[in-house]
Design a protein around this motif. Structure first.
Motif, PDB file in Angstrom:
ATOM      1  N   ARG A 186     -14.048   6.622  -3.363  1.00  0.00           N
ATOM      2  CA  ARG A 186     -12.694   6.479  -2.105  1.00  0.00           C
ATOM      3  C   ARG A 186     -11.981   5.221  -2.108  1.00  0.00           C
ATOM      4  N   GLY A 188      -9.720   4.133   1.815  1.00  0.00           N
ATOM      5  CA  GLY A 188      -9.567   4.498   3.385  1.00  0.00           C
ATOM      6  C   GLY A 188      -9.795   5.971   3.777  1.00  0.00           C
ATOM      7  N   GLU A 189      -8.898   6.569   3.882  1.00  0.00           N
ATOM      8  CA  GLU A 189      -8.719   8.022   3.927  1.00  0.00           C
ATOM      9  C   GLU A 189      -8.479   9.127   3.056  1.00  0.00           C
ATOM     10  N   ARG A 190      -8.243   8.369   1.749  1.00  0.00           N
ATOM     11  CA  ARG A 190      -8.356   8.971   0.596  1.00  0.00           C
ATOM     12  C   ARG A 190      -9.839   9.104  -0.286  1.00  0.00           C
ATOM     13  N   ARG A 191      -9.499  10.155  -1.113  1.00  0.00           N
ATOM     14  CA  ARG A 191     -10.753  10.753  -1.990  1.00  0.00           C
ATOM     15  C   ARG A 191     -10.051  10.972  -3.452  1.00  0.00           C
TER      16      ARG A 191
END
Ligand SMILES: Cc1cc2nc3c(=O)[nH]c(=O)nc-3n(C[C@H](O)[C@H](O)[C@H](O)COP(=O)(O)OP(=O)(O)OC[C@H]3O[C@@H](n4cnc5c(N)ncnc54)[C@H](O)[C@@H]3O)c2cc1C
Length: 374
Positions: A186, A188-191
């Motif tokens: 993960r 930030g907002e990304r996975r």
């Protein structure tokens, strides 16, 4: 294997990313800050080939020394940036004659070094104006120096030329355990899900690797931060020799000539703090120690003063180069402490050999090596 993620853009992460890319893996390298912004950019660049030794840790340093010239030549070919390597030899000063000088010399000779004992006259010939009290020194032919900044730049260029997608300033990457024994990465907002399913991830985030993986079973990575500081002096150094010595308190120091004519001196080893910043106290300490060799050195001779935090593996046996014990697809490459610059090429080979070909890495580089007596 379809995809590899490498977390951390220090010498270890870049070397692993390059090695994976050379083997045809699509690689993404995620760096929270800037390439070389961690310990690697703060190193003094000494390539110390150890004497003969039976441990896997010594063997790692020895074999990495052997492949270093070829590694640098390959980087220049791949990315177009040459890194000069100074093969300059070293003088290890001894204040007290060792109990068995023949045995000590024998260890270096058995390791394939050209080495010999030299006396006070030769010490003073090498170190002009030497005022210290060393009466004996071991002269070792096989030591060297690379400027870590050139090395990191050449590694980055080689990675980019090989197609590694490097993302700097991406923020801190975190790993989370996923259902089914895999891992999610993960940032930030990304996975990035599905690690362990045709995708691997290598944690090479230096001393911060423990934070990037905090909460993963079975436990926190056994790593400790160790602060370091060093200086570059405008004065000329003894030609073509690295000088190693201990001060009155038994603390080891090194002085190195560099291709740009400055003399590098270091380095402080302090378990206090993880700020990685320079300190006035550190500068005083460095100058006091440097004066043991070069009595006239003063603050005005300091052209650069820098600091960084080394990743130290907190169990015996050397760095952590292994798979994460409880999660598939997750690997660890950190804990090289004071030897990451010299070890990076061979560490990357070993780890990528284990990831792609299932080759064995010495057991002493496992997570739990110390507890198993490895
Ligand atoms: C003063 C000093 C002198 C030294 N001298 C020598 C020497 O002469 N010879 C030698 O061989 N070694 C030397 N070393 C040791 C050497 O520098 C280290 O062993 C080596 O640089 C470690 O490399 P690394 O890639 O593991 O870590 P680092 O270089 O610290 O790289 C880790 C990277 O990961 C990034 N990162 C951290 N957390 C995250 C996250 N969550 N997500 C994404 N990225 C993250 C950091 O920003 C950093 O760029 C010295 C070290 C110091 C401080």
């Amino acid at each position: 294997m379809e995809k590899g993620w490498v977390v951390g853009g220090g010498v270890v992460g870049l070397s692993v990313a390059r090695e994976l890319a050379l083997r045809g893996v699509e690689v993404g390298l995620l760096e929270a800050g800037r390439i070389g912004g961690g310990a690697s950019g703060a190193a003094t660049g000494l390539l110390a080939r150890p004497p003969v030794g039976r441990s896997a840790w010594m063997e790692l340093r020895r074999s990495s020394w052997e492949i270093y010239p070829g590694f640098l030549a390959a980087l220049a070919k791949e990315g177009g940036e040459a890194v000069p390597m100074l093969r300059c030899g070293a003088l290890h000063l001894h204040r007290e004659p060792p109990t068995n000088p023949g045995k000590l010399l024998g260890r270096w000779l058995d390791g394939g070094h050209r080495a010999r004992w030299v006396g006070p006259a030769e010490i003073r010939k090498v170190i002009c104006g030497y005022v210290g009290d060393a009466e004996l020194a071991l002269e070792v032919e096989e030591e060297g120096f690379v400027d870590p900044r050139s090395l990191l730049s050449a590694l980055k260029a080689a990675c980019l030329a090989l197609g590694v997608a490097i993302e700097e300033d991406c923020g801190e990457v975190r790993f989370e355990a996923a259902r089914g024994g895999g891992t999610t990465l993960r940032v930030g907002e990304r996975r990035a899900e599905g690690i362990g399913n045709g995708t691997v991830a290598v944690v090479a985030a230096g001393w911060q690797s423990a934070m990037a993986t905090v909460g993963l079973p079975p436990a926190r990575l056994p790593l400790a931060p160790v602060q370091g500081e060093a200086i570059a002096l405008s004065i000329p150094s003894p030609p073509l020799r690295i000088i190693r010595f201990e001060d009155d308190a038994g603390i080891g120091w090194q002085l190195a000539p560099t291709p740009d004519g400055t003399t590098w001196f270091g380095s402080i080893v302090s378990a206090e703090g993880t700020h990685g910043g320079r300190s006035e106290e550190g500068l005083d300490k460095l100058l006091r120690a440097a004066r043991c060799l070069l009595p006239d050195v003063s603050r005005s001779d300091v052209v650069r003063h820098w600091a960084g935090v080394r990743p130290k593996a907190m169990r015996r046996g050397g760095p952590l180069l292994c798979r994460w014990p409880t999660l598939t697809g997750l690997w660890i490459a950190t804990g090289h402490y004071r030897s990451g610059i010299i070890c990076a090429p061979q560490s990357a080979r070993l780890l990528v050999g284990a990831i792609l070909d299932g080759e064995e890495v010495p057991a002493s580089f496992d997570w739990d090596a110390g507890t198993r007596g490895g």
